[in-house]
Design an enzyme around this catalytic site. Sequence first.
Site, PDB file in Angstrom:
ATOM      1  CB  SER A  59      -0.906   0.026   1.230  1.00  0.00           C
ATOM      2  OG  SER A  59      -1.694  -1.130   1.294  1.00  0.00           O
TER       3      SER A  59
HETATM    4  N1  SAH Z   1      -0.431  -5.352   3.958  1.00  0.00           N
HETATM    5  C1  SAH Z   1       0.277  -5.678   2.746  1.00  0.00           C
HETATM    6  C2  SAH Z   1      -0.558  -5.323   1.532  1.00  0.00           C
HETATM    7  C3  SAH Z   1      -0.601  -6.453   0.582  1.00  0.00           C
HETATM    8  S1  SAH Z   1      -1.812  -6.386  -0.666  1.00  0.00           S
HETATM    9  C4  SAH Z   1       1.650  -5.056   2.728  1.00  0.00           C
HETATM   10  O1  SAH Z   1       1.984  -4.302   3.653  1.00  0.00           O
HETATM   11  O2  SAH Z   1       2.430  -5.324   1.821  1.00  0.00           O
HETATM   12  C5  SAH Z   1      -3.076  -7.406   0.013  1.00  0.00           C
HETATM   13  C6  SAH Z   1      -2.736  -8.845   0.239  1.00  0.00           C
HETATM   14  O3  SAH Z   1      -3.926  -9.499   0.650  1.00  0.00           O
HETATM   15  C7  SAH Z   1      -2.254  -9.609  -0.988  1.00  0.00           C
HETATM   16  O4  SAH Z   1      -0.994 -10.139  -0.753  1.00  0.00           O
HETATM   17  C8  SAH Z   1      -3.304 -10.702  -1.174  1.00  0.00           C
HETATM   18  O5  SAH Z   1      -2.779 -11.936  -1.627  1.00  0.00           O
HETATM   19  C9  SAH Z   1      -3.857 -10.812   0.240  1.00  0.00           C
HETATM   20  N2  SAH Z   1      -5.186 -11.438   0.340  1.00  0.00           N
HETATM   21  C10 SAH Z   1      -6.261 -11.294  -0.473  1.00  0.00           C
HETATM   22  N3  SAH Z   1      -7.296 -12.017  -0.018  1.00  0.00           N
HETATM   23  C11 SAH Z   1      -6.867 -12.630   1.122  1.00  0.00           C
HETATM   24  C12 SAH Z   1      -7.484 -13.527   2.056  1.00  0.00           C
HETATM   25  N4  SAH Z   1      -8.740 -13.940   1.927  1.00  0.00           N
HETATM   26  N5  SAH Z   1      -6.741 -13.961   3.093  1.00  0.00           N
HETATM   27  C13 SAH Z   1      -5.459 -13.571   3.256  1.00  0.00           C
HETATM   28  N6  SAH Z   1      -4.828 -12.722   2.413  1.00  0.00           N
HETATM   29  C14 SAH Z   1      -5.519 -12.269   1.355  1.00  0.00           C
END
Ligand code: SAH
Length: 210
Positions: A59
């Site tokens: 993000s």
């Molecule tokens: N907080 C992260 C942002 C990553 S983007 C950071 O600091 O880098 C969001 C993430 O959510 C992705 O990696 C995606 O694979 C994950 N995601 C999507 N649906 C999900 C679910 N149901 N359970 C766990 N992770 C999930």
Amino acid sequence: MKRNRERMVRDQIQARGISNPLVLQAMLNVPRHLFVQEALRAQAYGDHAVPIGHGQTISQPYIVALMSEILEPAPGVSVLEIGTGSGYQAAILAEMGMDVSSVERIKALHFAARKLLDSLRYFKVRLKLDDGTVGWAEYAPFDRIIVTAGGPEIPEPLVAQLADPGIMAIPVGRSRRQQELVVIRKQHGKTTLERRGGVAFVDLVGTHGW
Ligand code: SAH
């Protein structure tokens, strides 16, 4: 790189009204450039999200800071994150002294995050490879919950696993990549909901997601 972080905190975060000292210090301390792919390091401190592979993104710094501030962080407070991704948001929460559990559904991201968080000595951050929309019952309830991917609804298991008092921040939207940041507060047995404006997160995929 510390210079880049100082500039990032001043121009992107403080300039937009984030003032919680714990949040600002954590954003200064965590080496964000290590959480993006090596080829994209030069973009790590830009005012935008950055790809982390597998169609996912880390993000925008401001959004990480905003959600962190909304959670009213304090040392020892437990927090569940859905969407570990690069592990950056988890590192920020751990840096503020919070007791962090984080769930990721993509195997490669889960393992890369573990390796990086260990190398930065965030050993206490608990990570799980699973569908986070069902929460993490084993460690529930959580004082705080942060969802860093956007789905069509507020997953009911997460609301159930939020402690009272508790705060949850989650992007929700009827269409993909277009959501509203929703803040859910539990207190004295009551649950309230506040909308905090438009955001654009990657898809929350799972039982209670897309
Ligand atoms: N907080 C992260 C942002 C990553 S983007 C950071 O600091 O880098 C969001 C993430 O959510 C992705 O990696 C995606 O694979 C994950 N995601 C999507 N649906 C999900 C679910 N149901 N359970 C766990 N992770 C999930």
